[in-house]
Design an enzyme around this catalytic site. Structure first.
Site, PDB file in Angstrom:
ATOM      1  N   LYS A  54       6.746   1.589  42.840  1.00  0.00           N
ATOM      2  CA  LYS A  54       8.063   1.980  42.644  1.00  0.00           C
ATOM      3  C   LYS A  54       8.487   1.259  41.414  1.00  0.00           C
ATOM      4  CE  LYS A  54       9.319   2.987  47.356  1.00  0.00           C
ATOM      5  NZ  LYS A  54       9.781   2.556  48.740  1.00  0.00           N
ATOM      6  N   GLN A  98      13.597  -1.815  50.862  1.00  0.00           N
ATOM      7  CA  GLN A  98      12.253  -1.649  51.477  1.00  0.00           C
ATOM      8  C   GLN A  98      12.333  -1.791  53.023  1.00  0.00           C
ATOM      9  OE1 GLN A  98       9.926   0.060  49.706  1.00  0.00           O
ATOM     10  NE2 GLN A  98       8.961   0.382  51.870  1.00  0.00           N
ATOM     11  N   ASP A 121      17.924   5.886  48.451  1.00  0.00           N
ATOM     12  CA  ASP A 121      17.053   6.165  49.607  1.00  0.00           C
ATOM     13  C   ASP A 121      17.739   7.342  50.519  1.00  0.00           C
ATOM     14  OD1 ASP A 121      14.425   5.537  49.944  1.00  0.00           O
ATOM     15  OD2 ASP A 121      14.849   3.539  50.809  1.00  0.00           O
TER      16      ASP A 121
END
Ligand code: NAD
Length: 302
Positions: A54, A98, A121
């Site tokens: 990422k 995460q 997200d």
């Protein structure tokens, strides 16, 4: 194989290039680059790989990447303090924690501590609620990538029937909501469903996110259906001691019946990070009052 292969890797590369072009155009107007902060708690090996990718892809797109690696024993209040600092940091336009988090941390509380407009997200309850009610919001990356690829094969979802296998908050539920928002007729199956093969045979669009290798057999597929295989499963390879990645669909059998199908690897996976960059760009545009022109359509495929 008669199905068209949906090449997620190539699609993702084109999407990343569009994001990078847009970033290069916008930075002079905004006076700063988009910033993506990724928070990793602990040392889960798969998460380490995702976080590295990422960060690398964000930088390649002209963004700033801020990585925060915390020990697995980090108390929740310290993680929440970090999120509060990132929420207030004007260099940071997108924040991603995460998952999975170590067991002592309440993932729901942590995600909901992220400012909704920086929640790239799309897991914050306010973004989930807005997507659920058909409002513009930040959409979770994996279902967003699936929708982008599906739109190349279905210009109109009306009159189409879809089955989503899997009802997780990360993939299955948002996927079903997006298809429903597009006026598709949507069925959702999960591990307690008893008639999945029959439901699948009715589906013009089949999205599978169960985490069960080879779950979907060739004779479950409606001839000509579009099959999106989200599953990523590591199984033993033919060579002793080696492993390989497979999806949730028996690819070889399904490809003989389907109209179009994503492979694993090289299908949905690469789209997920490309969509994270697209979401970060979108969050940056909103925070700077810049036009957030849609990146949804892949001109090359339409
Ligand atoms: P999850 O474990 O949270 O949810 C799995 C879902 O599948 C549940 O709804 C469960 O009820 C259902 N399920 C399990 N066994 C089933 C069965 N035998 N029949 C029908 N339904 C069944 O998983 P998740 O996070 O939604 O991920 C699903 C898969 O997608 C995993 O393989 C994961 O690695 C993969 N994934 C891929 C990406 C990507 O970028 N490509 C992103 C997220 C998840």
């Amino acid at each position: 194989m008669s199905a068209t292969l949906i090449d997620g890797k190539a699609y993702a590369a084109r999407l990343r290039a569009r994001v990078a072009d847009r970033v290069a155009q916008l930075v002079p107007q905004a006076g700063q680059a988009p910033g993506l902060a990724v928070v990793l708690v602990g040392h889960d090996p798969a998460s380490e790989v995702y976080v590295r990718s990422k960060g690398k892809q964000a930088v390649e797109a002209g963004m700033k990447s801020f990585e925060h690696r915390l020990p697995a024993t980090t108390p929740e209040h310290e993680l929440l303090d970090l999120i509060a600092r990132l929420n207030a940091d004007t260099q940071v336009h997108g924040i991603l924690v995460q998952l999975p988090l170590p067991d002592h941390l309440d993932a729901r509380a942590v995600i909901n501590a992220i400012a909704p407009h920086k929640d790239v997200d799309g897991f914050h309850i306010s973004n989930v609620g807005m997507v659920g009610t058909g409002q513009d919001a930040i959409v979770p990356c994996t279902p967003l990538g699936c929708m982008m690829m599906l739109r190349d094969y279905h210009s109109d979802f009306r009159g189409k029937t879809a089955l989503v296998i899997g009802h997780s908050n990360v993939v299955g539920k948002p996927m079903a909501r997006l298809l429903l928002n597009a006026d598709c007729t949507v069925m959702v199956a999960h591990k307690h469903s008893t008639n999945i093969p029959e439901l699948a045979r009715m589906a013009d669009i089949l999205v599978v996110a169960a985490g069960v290798p080879g779950l979907v057999k060739g004779d479950w597929i409606k001839p000509g259906a579009t099959v999106i295989d989200v599953g990523i499963n590591r199984v033993d390879a033919d060579t002793p001691g080696k492993t390989r990645l497979v999806g949730d669909v028996d690819f070889d059998a399904a490809a003989k019946v389907a109209g179009a199908i994503t492979p694993v690897p090289g299908g949905v996976g690469p789209m997920t990070i490309a969509c994270l960059l697209a979401n970060t760009l979108s969050a940056y545009c909103h925070q700077h009052g810049l036009e957030d022109a849609p990146l949804l359509h892949d001109e090359q495929d339409s």
